[in-house]
Scaffold this active site. Structure first.
Site, PDB file in Angstrom:
ATOM      1  CB  SER A  64      -4.085 101.210 -25.259  1.00  0.00           C
ATOM      2  OG  SER A  64      -4.759  99.987 -25.248  1.00  0.00           O
ATOM      3  CE  LYS A  67      -7.328 100.270 -26.928  1.00  0.00           C
ATOM      4  NZ  LYS A  67      -7.659  99.764 -25.578  1.00  0.00           N
ATOM      5  CE1 TYR A 191      -7.308  98.082 -30.603  1.00  0.00           C
ATOM      6  CE2 TYR A 191      -6.959  95.736 -30.184  1.00  0.00           C
ATOM      7  CZ  TYR A 191      -7.026  97.039 -29.728  1.00  0.00           C
ATOM      8  OH  TYR A 191      -6.804  97.302 -28.403  1.00  0.00           O
ATOM      9  CE1 TYR A 243      -7.808 101.133 -21.560  1.00  0.00           C
ATOM     10  CE2 TYR A 243      -5.767 100.959 -20.336  1.00  0.00           C
ATOM     11  CZ  TYR A 243      -6.451 100.936 -21.523  1.00  0.00           C
ATOM     12  OH  TYR A 243      -5.781 100.723 -22.673  1.00  0.00           O
ATOM     13  CB  VAL A 261      -0.273  96.766 -22.242  1.00  0.00           C
ATOM     14  CG1 VAL A 261      -1.612  96.833 -21.560  1.00  0.00           C
ATOM     15  CG2 VAL A 261      -0.394  96.356 -23.692  1.00  0.00           C
TER      16      VAL A 261
HETATM   17  N1  GLU Z   1      -3.022  95.442 -27.821  1.00  0.00           N
HETATM   18  C1  GLU Z   1      -3.591  95.617 -26.559  1.00  0.00           C
HETATM   19  C2  GLU Z   1      -4.938  94.920 -26.479  1.00  0.00           C
HETATM   20  O1  GLU Z   1      -5.837  95.214 -27.200  1.00  0.00           O
HETATM   21  C3  GLU Z   1      -3.678  97.044 -26.185  1.00  0.00           C
HETATM   22  C4  GLU Z   1      -4.050  97.188 -24.762  1.00  0.00           C
HETATM   23  C5  GLU Z   1      -3.407  98.348 -24.064  1.00  0.00           C
HETATM   24  O2  GLU Z   1      -2.376  98.858 -24.473  1.00  0.00           O
HETATM   25  O3  GLU Z   1      -3.979  98.762 -23.036  1.00  0.00           O
HETATM   26  O4  GLU Z   1      -5.120  94.067 -25.677  1.00  0.00           O
END
Ligand code: GLU
Length: 435
Positions: A64, A67, A191, A243, A261
């Protein structure tokens, strides 16, 4: 001398090392197999220096943390209006993979939750790109932020795609609301590839430093995205980057940040530093346990909270007096330091007290190292009003801090290299430069 900052980082790593709480991300089998003991931290200064301790050159997937960077690329590629029409900027207070959209518009709430990030991925690159070209655009963009050519971890990507039911569900929902206008599967695939880009803690610190440095990579010097884009990205990181823990984070740590994550965590403090940590065990929000502790320490040890009120800047007006004798002796306002809005206001106050009998007024910028746009305009307005009040105005500006000063209607300034020139100058009808 032993290096101070790496020693500090090693000490803080030592303090958090014994905390083995938290879990690896189980929903991606490849991540569940990671070494949970890895621990590293790096600081990248906007001047280009990088400091680190622990496992800072071990690669892991960005997840993430991609992002905010993909959001930056989409804003740069498509413009603010097109991106904001599809993805909001409101904190959701929900988990990263929550299946929810803004009521009414059907837009994802922000680009940091998966719904927003999947949409943002579809908005990277020019409009007519195919899914493969889009992935390539993102990979090149992330590489520019890192200052080296990055690559993907195909195994992690495949492992996540096999279990991507939830992200596929989100994408189908986005498709049904016309937020996505293409086949959802290749977009989720793209993605997921974006999330599988391999980075080190060092890379992440440099990527964060590029944000802290107005979009210019401090190592390569490349302007990766425009400054206005960076402000938008940092703002969203601040309000939505962690988050459902975003509020706790904003108050306790106070650094625009993003977690992933795989255990990475970045923070960018505008104008100062990019920071990154790596430790794979996650808390219930999906944020790295030891990473959060490290950032709490960095923030409190070094006063890095963005809301920390800086010590009052040294007075901008260093002195205000008439230099020399006789009718041409100028009143000199000697200014210093960096001038922003509040500093310019101090100069206005000082200028308002200048007696009409002082024929010449010199604004001495010799000790000024920077002046921002609003302060420059305010200072020129001071010059204009002094002219209208009958003063001859000089700008002592040997370094051209204000190039081609134009005080506007009825204003006039003469640029000189030092105060003596202001005293010796024979006033003429127009302003000008004397060097
Ligand atoms: N690839 C993960 C997902 O979309 C990224 C989530 C994350 O790093 O928080 O579930």
């Amino acid at each position: 001398m032993r290096p101070i900052i790496p020693d500090y980082l090693a000490e803080v790593l030592g303090d958090v090392e014994s905390d083995t709480s938290g879990e690896l991300a189980e929903y991606i089998p490849e991540l569940a197999a990671a070494d949970p003991e890895r621990l590293g931290a790096a600081f990248a200064m906007i001047g280009g220096e990088v400091y680190g301790a622990g496992d800072i050159d071990i690669e892991f997937t960005i997840q993430s943390i991609s992002k905010p960077f993909a959001y930056a690329l989409a804003l740069a590629d498509r413009g603010f209006d097109s991106v904001l029409a599809k993805v909001g900027v409101e904190p959701s207070g929900e988990a990263f993979n929550e299946i929810s959209l803004e009521s009414g518009t059907g837009r994802p709430l922000n680009p940091m939750i998966n719904a927003g990030a999947i949409t943002v991925h579809s908005l990277t690159g020019a409009e007519n790109l195919n899914p493969g070209e889009r992935v390539d655009r993102v990979l090149r963009g992330l590489s520019a932020f890192a200052g080296r050519r990055l690559r993907m971890d195909e195994a992690v990507c495949a492992s996540e795609m096999e279990n991507a039911h939830r992200n596929l569900a989100i994408a189908h929902m986005l498709r049904s609301h016309q937020v996505l206008t293409e086949d959802p599967r290749p977009i989720v695939d793209g993605y997921t590839r974006q999330c599988s880009v391999l980075v080190t803690t060092r890379d992440l610190a440099i990527m964060a430093a590029t944000l802290a440095n107005r979009g210019i990579n401090p190592l390569s010097g490349e302007q990766v995205v425009p400054e206005a884009v960076v402000r938008q990205v940092l703002s969203v990181m601040f309000s939505c980057g962690m988050y459902d823990a975003a509020g706790d984070w904003a108050t306790q740590v106070g650094i625009p940040a993003k977690s992933g994550v795989a255990g990475g965590l970045i923070g960018a403090l505008p104008g100062q530093i990019g920071m990154a940590t790596f430790s794979p065990r996650l808390d219930s929000h999906g944020n790295s346990v030891r990473g959060v502790s490290l950032f709490e320490r960095f923030s409190s040890d070094m006063g890095l909270h963005v809301m920390e009120v800086p010590a009052a800047a040294r007075a901008v007006v260093r002195s205000n007096h008439v230099v020399g004798n006789g009718p041409n002796a100028p009143r000199v306002l000697q200014l210093q330091g960096g001038i922003g809005f509040a500093g310019a206001e101090r100069i206005i106050q000082e200028a308002e007290g200048i007696p009409p009998s002082d024929a010449r007024v010199a604004l001495d910028l010799t000790r000024v190292h920077s002046i921002d746009d609003v302060a420059r305009r305010m200072l020129l307005e001071v010059a204009r009003r002094l002219t209208l009040n009958g003063h001859e105005v000089y700008l002592v500006d040997p370094e051209s801090i204000i190039p081609d000063p134009d005080p506007g209607d009825g204003g006039r300034v003469t640029v000189v290299a030092d105060v003596d020139h202001a005293a010796a100058h024979t006033a003429t009808a127009g302003g000008g430069h004397i060097r």
